[in-house]
Write a protein that holds these residues in place. Structure first.
Motif, mmCIF file in Angstrom:
data_model
loop_
_atom_site.group_PDB
_atom_site.id
_atom_site.type_symbol
_atom_site.label_atom_id
_atom_site.label_comp_id
_atom_site.label_asym_id
_atom_site.label_seq_id
_atom_site.Cartn_x
_atom_site.Cartn_y
_atom_site.Cartn_z
ATOM 1 N N THR A 27 111.205 40.672 106.585
ATOM 2 C CA THR A 27 111.773 41.719 107.438
ATOM 3 C C THR A 27 113.268 41.860 107.151
ATOM 4 O O THR A 27 113.878 40.981 106.516
ATOM 5 C CB THR A 27 111.590 41.385 108.930
ATOM 6 N N GLN A 28 113.844 42.930 107.653
ATOM 7 C CA GLN A 28 115.293 43.099 107.528
ATOM 8 C C GLN A 28 116.031 41.955 108.209
ATOM 9 O O GLN A 28 117.035 41.468 107.698
ATOM 10 C CB GLN A 28 115.741 44.439 108.126
ATOM 11 N N VAL A 29 115.531 41.518 109.337
ATOM 12 C CA VAL A 29 116.164 40.417 110.069
ATOM 13 C C VAL A 29 116.113 39.138 109.233
ATOM 14 O O VAL A 29 117.120 38.428 109.105
ATOM 15 C CB VAL A 29 115.505 40.203 111.452
ATOM 16 N N GLU A 30 114.960 38.845 108.653
ATOM 17 C CA GLU A 30 114.842 37.643 107.822
ATOM 18 C C GLU A 30 115.772 37.709 106.610
ATOM 19 O O GLU A 30 116.433 36.719 106.273
ATOM 20 C CB GLU A 30 113.399 37.459 107.357
ATOM 21 N N SER A 32 118.537 39.440 106.333
ATOM 22 C CA SER A 32 119.927 39.312 106.784
ATOM 23 C C SER A 32 120.271 37.848 107.057
ATOM 24 O O SER A 32 121.366 37.394 106.726
ATOM 25 C CB SER A 32 120.184 40.183 108.016
ATOM 26 N N GLN A 33 119.337 37.106 107.617
ATOM 27 C CA GLN A 33 119.573 35.682 107.874
ATOM 28 C C GLN A 33 119.736 34.912 106.567
ATOM 29 O O GLN A 33 120.610 34.058 106.443
ATOM 30 C CB GLN A 33 118.433 35.093 108.713
ATOM 31 N N PRO A 38 124.746 40.160 109.295
ATOM 32 C CA PRO A 38 124.030 40.761 110.429
ATOM 33 C C PRO A 38 122.961 41.739 109.932
ATOM 34 O O PRO A 38 123.066 42.278 108.827
ATOM 35 C CB PRO A 38 125.131 41.480 111.210
ATOM 36 N N GLN A 39 121.940 41.951 110.735
ATOM 37 C CA GLN A 39 120.833 42.838 110.352
ATOM 38 C C GLN A 39 121.294 44.234 109.954
ATOM 39 O O GLN A 39 120.752 44.803 109.005
ATOM 40 C CB GLN A 39 119.783 42.893 111.472
ATOM 41 N N SER A 43 120.034 47.096 106.920
ATOM 42 C CA SER A 43 119.656 48.463 107.272
ATOM 43 C C SER A 43 120.572 49.482 106.610
ATOM 44 O O SER A 43 120.114 50.480 106.060
ATOM 45 C CB SER A 43 119.692 48.640 108.791
#
Length: 85
Positions: A27-30, A32-33, A38-39, A43
């Motif tokens: 995912t975008q969150v993963e 970014s981590q 930051p997410q 994006s």
């Protein structure tokens, strides 16, 4: 002359990075981590709102478990000899 972030070549690169992320099941969150960002960083570059450089390309592809040279080679094979910048 259009900005390179909006050229067909740049759009193709972004499409490849998004497809790479999705194919990796990330995912975008993963992502970014993994990048320590930051997410919205993910994006924004995926939507073409933030331009990425070659070092960021390298970091993104590595974070997705891919070989940056291979991915760039695939991209280069899909681009015309002359690209607007």
């Amino acid at each position: 002359m259009p900005k390179s972030t909006f050229t067909d070549a740049y759009a193709r690169m972004l499409q490849m990075l998004v497809a790479l992320r999705k194919d990796a099941g990330v995912t975008q969150v993963e992502l970014s981590q993994r990048l320590g960002k930051p997410q919205p960083f993910v994006s924004n570059f995926e939507r073409g709102r933030r331009r990425i450089d070659v070092i960021e390309f390298y970091a993104i592809t590595k974070a997705l478990g891919a070989d940056p040279q291979q991915i760039f080679g695939q991209l280069a094979d899909q681009l015309p000899d002359i690209v607007a910048i």
